[in-house]
Scaffold this active site. Structure first.
Site, short mmCIF file in Angstrom:
data_model
loop_
_atom_site.label_atom_id
_atom_site.label_comp_id
_atom_site.label_asym_id
_atom_site.label_seq_id
_atom_site.Cartn_x
_atom_site.Cartn_y
_atom_site.Cartn_z
N ASP A 4 17.05 19.42 47.17
CA ASP A 4 16.57 19.04 48.50
C ASP A 4 16.56 20.28 49.38
OD1 ASP A 4 15.94 17.89 50.89
OD2 ASP A 4 17.52 16.38 50.87
N HIS A 5 15.47 21.04 49.31
CA HIS A 5 15.38 22.35 49.96
C HIS A 5 14.28 22.39 51.01
CE1 HIS A 5 17.80 25.60 47.78
NE2 HIS A 5 18.27 24.44 47.35
N GLY A 53 25.88 22.01 51.97
CA GLY A 53 24.62 22.66 52.31
C GLY A 53 24.62 24.17 52.22
N GLU A 54 23.42 24.73 52.47
CA GLU A 54 23.23 26.18 52.49
C GLU A 54 22.50 26.57 53.78
OE1 GLU A 54 21.28 24.60 49.87
OE2 GLU A 54 23.01 24.41 48.54
N ASN A 82 18.59 26.53 54.03
CA ASN A 82 17.81 25.33 54.36
C ASN A 82 18.13 24.76 55.73
OD1 ASN A 82 16.59 25.14 51.65
ND2 ASN A 82 18.70 24.73 51.03
#
Length: 322
Positions: free
Chosen positions: A36-37, A105-106, A109
């Protein structure tokens, strides 16, 4: 161990991802996961369609293939109440075949909405609070919460499946293992570390499944050169480790961080070519660490059809026989 297929949005266009899901079902994969990006990791990958639209289409293009996010961040780019609505809808569309994988998360994104990127301790707090909100909405009725990180004002899921989707939480250290053990139905990890599963079990996850993921790079070129070159071009970022990868802000940063990674370095950690034994060697550590499921990532968007054919004919039979 159940073997899954990764719909990697960073390297494939939306219609191709749906076609790959249908082909993976026919090939005999046990399940599929989707990233999911908002961004690819590197410009060379070249894609980042909206995963939830792809999931809706994939639910209609398949009949029995279980689907799962691997993973969605429910804290910055998405509000947890919206994630709960999306997950409930996909569970209905797939007739009970969906699992909601969540993680902290990251920056890659989440920075796009302009809220900044909190430190890791705060991200873990936000994740735990988000999971609690999602679970409350899955229980039905109205939910109002005034938490440390999120406000929920009279939310309710009007289309709620009879069986809410199981929730997985990504684990990478003691705090995330404690959150997953307390709140999740399964653990998610990208490293074959038994210690993570032990900590997850100790925190309440005993008897619950663990799902891993490993990149591979199939190519019929038996000297491996084409596969090694593709893996280096598109996956050289992978060796940076999750603590680094979670904080870098964009593709230029990942390119800079991986500029000294050599093709032979990538080939040492990602099986390349078409020797089944090399792929078995990549899977084995996850089985030995105690993972119940493992999703394979085939590196390279255009190589998916050939990989899925080979997986059906050679790889999956060999994995199951081993």
């Amino acid at each position: 161990m159940r073997i899954g297929y990764t719909l990697m949005t960073e390297q494939r266009a939306p219609r191709d991802l749906v076609a790959d899901a249908a082909r993976a079902e026919r090939a005999g994969f046990d399940f599929a996961v989707i990233s999911d990006h908002y961004f690819p990791w590197l410009d060379e990958q070249g894609h980042a369609p909206y995963a939830w639209a792809v999931l809706g289409a994939a639910a209609q293009a398949t009949d029995t293939l279980p689907l799962m996010t691997y993973v969605t961040c429910p804290t910055v780019r998405y509000h947890p109440a919206v994630v709960a609505q999306k997950a409930a809808t996909v569970q209905l569309l797939s007739e009970g075949r969906f699992r909601l994988g969540l993680g902290s998360g990251e920056n890659l994104n989440e920075h796009v909405v302009g809220r900044g990127w909190p430190p890791v301790a705060v991200r873990q707090e936000m994740l735990a609070e988000a999971v609690e909100i999602i679970r409350a909405l899955f229980d039905g009725g109205y939910v109002t919460r005034h938490g440390r990180h999120f406000q929920v004002d009279g939310a309710r899921l009007w289309d709620l499946p009879e069986q809410p989707p199981p929730i997985g939480v990504a684990v990478s250290g003691p705090v995330s293992c404690a959150t997953a053990g307390r709140l999740a139905d399964l653990a998610i990890a990208v490293q074959p570390e038994r210690e993570l599963l032990t900590a997850f079990a100790a925190a309440g996850g005993a008897g619950k499944p663990a799902v891993g993921q490993v990149p591979v790079c199939f190519d019929r070129d038996r000297d491996r050169d084409a596969a090694v070159a593709r893996a280096h071009a598109q996956f050289r970022w992978f060796g940076g480790g999750w603590k680094v990868n979670a904080d870098l802000p964009g593709t230029a940063a990942f390119a800079a961080a991986s500029r000294y990674v050599r093709p032979e370095d990538v080939a040492a950690s990602i099986p390349c070519g078409d020797r089944v034994a090399d792929f078995l060697d990549a899977v084995r550590p996850y089985a030995e660490a105690g993972f119940d499921e493992l999703a394979l990532i085939q590196v390279g968007g255009d190589s998916q059809p050939a990989f899925l054919d080979w997986a059906e004919q050679e790889l999956l039979p060999a994995l199951r026989a081993s």
